[in-house]
Scaffold this motif. Structure first.
Motif: not given
Ligand code: FEO
Length: 392
Positions: A2-11, A135-137, A153-156, A209-214
């Protein structure tokens, strides 16, 4: 599986390759690798980000067995370990489009014979909405080919980086759990794949550096839920200060070069310089590449074979020249029987290295007093140069 989920609806839908031991028919993979692909399900559209090596297509297609629709296949990089399964995905999803840079489109068309009408090209900074996910490229050429981009992935706040920040490490851990091991694997990967592009990567790091990255999610090895760990490591490898380290790759056939290397290494060590010595008859070339990331100096030890350097040394010099480490000084020590052009030939092979060449020491036969004196002079010159430049 089974695919593992990283965040909601992202596997995570990639494959672990525990057994692979060589990449590009060149790079040793002592710890295997993985080809990470990610499925992102928005409220309106579904995207698959990168695929897997063709040898693992079945694993990916297994994960996608219950996925009825894929609208977009995002290709961050054209190399086949990430793109090789795209044709299978396109065959299963006839309406899916490959979203990528124009350069990557051209490469995919020629490498995988994907037809032109299956592509959508995007420009730097362009976005693609999946409904509740965007999605931002981000164009990031030369990590590792000229066509590469990253997907954010902007929202996540997840940055999908394909080769960049990767590591050849087979593990079932989704995220880094052992920072020591992760650092070692990522540094080896950087040395072998990314080091030739260190200048441009420095610029990419500034841009990021200008991106917020979790989370940073590369397509090889575990993800980083503490992005600063790998961002800081890359900053140090691309632009941090070099260290008071001399790397000594060498070969000896009958003991003369071996004796010179032993004397030289002993003298350097006695003066407080760290030495990394590699007998190329038995060295993992990846370890040598890693040592070159932050060393200030390399001194090559070679006997003479048919008037030139030993072929293993020529190979290492060619590789070092291609990897473009930030070395400041180089020299050559070694021996010959009746004549040698090893120094001329080797210096011709390392023209990419922007390093000062310090006086070589080449002994006729087994080294004698004069040769050891010359080695002492080379040691003193290195110690002095390192001090002047402040390498600690
Ligand atoms: Fe992992 Fe350049 O491919």
């Amino acid at each position: 599986m089974k695919a593992r989920q990283i965040k909601t609806n992202i596997y995570c839908v990639g494959a672990i390759d525990w057994d692979r031991r060589l990449f590009d028919a060149l790079i040793p993979l002592p710890d295997g690798t993985s080809y990470n692909a990610y499925l992102v399900q928005g409220t309106q559209k579904v995207a698959l980000i990168d695929t897997v090596d063709p040898s693992k297509t079945e694993v990916l297609m297994g994960y996608l067995a219950d996925v009825p629709v894929i609208d977009y296949v995002i290709a961050n990089h054209a190399e086949q370990d990430h793109s090789g399964s795209i044709p299978h995905v396109l065959a299963k999803y006839p309406d899916a489009k490959v979203v990528t840079t124009p350069k990557c489109r051209d490469l995919l068309a020629s490498l995988l014979l994907i037809s032109e009408n299956r592509f959508i090209t995007v420009s730097d900074g362009e976005t693609l909405s999946l409904g509740n996910k965007t999605l931002e490229f981000i164009y990031a050429p030369w990590v590792h080919w000229p066509e590469t981009m990253l997907t954010y992935l902007r929202e996540d706040k997840i940055l999908l980086t394909c080769d960049l920040f990767g590591s050849h490490l087979a593990t079932t851990d989704l995220y880094v759990t052992n920072e020591g091991q992760a650092y070692e694997s990522a540094k080896r990967y950087y040395a072998e794949i990314m080091m030739p592009f260190h200048t441009i990567i420095e610029k990419h790091l500034e841009k990021l550096g200008s991106y917020k990255i979790d989370v940073i999610a590369p397509s090889h090895g575990p993800m980083y839920d503490k992005p600063s760990f790998i961002l800081e490591a890359y900053r140090s490898w691309t632009s941090g200060p070099l260290k008071n380290i001399v790397v000594v790759p060498y070969i000896s056939m009958h003991g003369s070069t071996q004796k010179m290397v032993e004397y030289f290494v002993g003298a350097l060590t006695g003066k407080g310089v760290t030495v990394k010595q590699f007998n190329l008859a038995a060295t993992d070339i990846g370890k040598l590449a890693m040592a070159l990331v932050d060393a200030a100096t390399v001194v090559i030890g070679t006997p003479t074979v048919l008037v030139g350097p030993h072929p293993n040394i020529a190979y290492a010099a060619f590789l070092a020249n291609a990897l473009r480490p930030r070395l400041q000084f180089v020299s050559i020590i070694g021996s010959y029987g009746w004549g040698s052009k090893a120094v001329e030939q080797l210096t011709g092979m390392i023209s990419n290295l922007k390093a000062e060449v310090l006086a070589p020491v080449i002994s006729k036969g087994f080294p004698r007093e004069d040769d050891f004196k010359a080695l002492d002079n080379l040691v003193n010159a290195i110690v002095e140069k390192h001090k002047e430049r402040g390498f600690a």
